[in-house]
Design a protein around this motif. Structure first.
Motif, PDB file in Angstrom:
ATOM      1  N   ALA A  68      15.646  -8.140   2.150  1.00  0.00           N
ATOM      2  CA  ALA A  68      16.396  -9.145   3.093  1.00  0.00           C
ATOM      3  C   ALA A  68      15.502  -9.348   4.308  1.00  0.00           C
ATOM      4  N   ALA A 265      22.096 -18.735   4.889  1.00  0.00           N
ATOM      5  CA  ALA A 265      21.203 -17.850   3.900  1.00  0.00           C
ATOM      6  C   ALA A 265      20.274 -18.803   3.514  1.00  0.00           C
ATOM      7  N   ILE A 267      17.701 -19.025   0.321  1.00  0.00           N
ATOM      8  CA  ILE A 267      17.377 -18.195  -0.866  1.00  0.00           C
ATOM      9  C   ILE A 267      16.252 -19.071  -1.797  1.00  0.00           C
ATOM     10  N   SER A 272      15.296 -13.267   0.365  1.00  0.00           N
ATOM     11  CA  SER A 272      16.032 -14.312   1.137  1.00  0.00           C
ATOM     12  C   SER A 272      16.317 -13.943   2.703  1.00  0.00           C
ATOM     13  N   PHE A 274      18.106 -14.604   6.346  1.00  0.00           N
ATOM     14  CA  PHE A 274      19.616 -14.809   7.030  1.00  0.00           C
ATOM     15  C   PHE A 274      19.172 -15.172   8.376  1.00  0.00           C
ATOM     16  N   SER A 298      25.441 -14.348  10.036  1.00  0.00           N
ATOM     17  CA  SER A 298      24.291 -14.433   9.171  1.00  0.00           C
ATOM     18  C   SER A 298      23.938 -12.851   8.396  1.00  0.00           C
ATOM     19  N   MET A 301      26.259 -12.670   5.848  1.00  0.00           N
ATOM     20  CA  MET A 301      25.930 -13.363   4.620  1.00  0.00           C
ATOM     21  C   MET A 301      24.909 -12.276   3.657  1.00  0.00           C
ATOM     22  N   MET A 302      24.012 -11.709   4.442  1.00  0.00           N
ATOM     23  CA  MET A 302      22.992 -10.708   4.227  1.00  0.00           C
ATOM     24  C   MET A 302      23.945  -9.840   3.178  1.00  0.00           C
ATOM     25  N   TYR A 305      25.146 -11.777   0.070  1.00  0.00           N
ATOM     26  CA  TYR A 305      24.241 -12.609  -0.805  1.00  0.00           C
ATOM     27  C   TYR A 305      23.025 -11.667  -1.155  1.00  0.00           C
TER      28      TYR A 305
END
Ligand code: GGG
Length: 352
Positions: A68, A265, A267, A272, A274, A298, A301-302, A305
């Motif tokens: 990520a 995010a 993707i 991905s 963030f 964020s 979210m990492m 996701y």
């Protein structure tokens, strides 16, 4: 779990807010028993200074081999105020999106309970928001060619291009998200004027027929901009093209309290990314006043996701919500009536 991430602080306030998000990431890894490995690399104006390129190959290779990317912001007034600059920090952002195939930018527009207030006159307005904007990220005006100037310099042009394939993959993603939420998709376009918008609408109608449980709504972008302020609660999943998504989500951030609150995010085909939706805010750089919450969210979210670690993500979101209830907020949220805290105060409070 072993988390291997690339950290790209970027320009302006980027390094300050990323430092706080990284501290929160470390704390969550420690609390939940994960091991974290990270490597830092330049992007944007600082990368131009260091290497001559806004997204050097070494940064791209690091992103490709990481699980990520945690990214801050790019941009510098040195370039904004020079229309003749041939290399610009933003080219780094576009190159990263293109090379990593980041076609979908997911931007949750959620108001935390501590920041919701109601109008004494109208219960339907200023009532917070909870919707998700899915912005197409590798097409449209940002990337369309030809782009440039006439020989005499008096005419400039950008091209808006979308292919069926580019539209299908993002609209399908929007319906998949809607199925997990309140089952409504709002497609935002300008189909009364633009040919690309008519293709978006045609394809969305086709895909909508495959999701009979999902309510589909079409709005012209000007109407959507108005509705977002008037009744943000009427949205669930908003899907739109690159430029409209950029503008509408900045507008949406105002409903949530500040541009400094919104995470995202990106993707797609590879690793991905963030990042906060805000830019480098050069006026605040080095002053320890920027709101780190968009970047901290964020990071949440990492966890969810990129690593499927929902409890870890929730622990960050809960701490952010509690920081607001406790009034531990930077000046963009505090305004003039309450005490404001520094970037690192907020970050440290979230870590604790
Ligand atoms: N953290 C995002 C960032 O640095 N944004 C600056 C910017 O130029 N954004 C334009 C865009 O997101 O398309």
């Amino acid at each position: 779990m072993k988390l291997h991430i690339a950290v790209l602080p970027g320009d302006g306030i980027g390094p300050e807010v990323v430092e706080q998000a990284l501290n929160v990431t470390k704390a969550v890894c420690e609390k939940f028993g994960h091991s974290l490995e990270y490597q830092t690399a330049p992007v944007g104006a600082c990368a131009i200074e260091e290497t001559g390129l806004p997204y050097p190959d070494s940064t791209h290779k690091l992103c490709m081999r990481s699980d990520a990317v945690l990214f801050g912001a790019i941009g510098s007034p040195q370039y904004d105020n020079n229309p003749n600059a041939t290399i610009r920090p933003e080219q780094g952002l576009l190159a990263m999106r293109k090379k990593l195939g980041l076609f979908a930018n997911i931007r949750p527009i959620t108001t935390f309970p501590g920041l919701i207030h109601k109008s004494p006159l109208r219960s339907d307005i200023i009532d917070g928001a909870d919707f998700m904007c899915i912005r197409e990220l590798t097409g449209g005006l940002y990337f369309g060619r030809p782009q440039g100037r006439s020989e005499d310099g008096n005419i400039a042009y950008d091209t808006c291009i979308y292919s069926r394939e580019e539209i299908v993959r993002i609209v399908q993603l929007a319906y998949e998200y809607a199925m997990k939420r309140r089952k409504k998709v709002t497609m935002v376009d300008k189909a009364n004027i633009l040919a690309t918008s008519r293709l978006w609408r045609e394809i969305t109608q086709e895909i909508a027929s495959e999701y009979p449980e999902v309510e589909t709504e079409f709005l012209f972008v000007d109407n959507a901009a108005m509705r977002m302020i008037q009744c943000p609660k009427s949205f669930d999943v908003v899907v739109t093209e690159n430029m409209f998504g950029d503008i509408l989500t900045d507008e949406g951030s105002v409903i949530t309290g500040s541009l400094g609150m919104l995470p995202s995010a990106s993707i797609g085909l590879h690793t991905s990314v963030f990042e906060p939706i805000h830019g480098s805010y050069p006026q605040a750089a080095g002053k320890n006043i920027a709101n780190p919450l968009a970047t901290i969210l964020s990071a949440a979210m990492m966890f969810e996701y990129a690593f499927g670690l929902k409890e870890e993500a929730l622990s960050i979101q809960t701490a952010v919500s509690e920081s607001m209830n406790a009034g531990i907020v930077t000046e963009d949220i505090a305004g003039t009536s309450t005490k404001s805290y520094h970037t690192d105060d907020v970050g440290e409070w979230i870590v604790q």
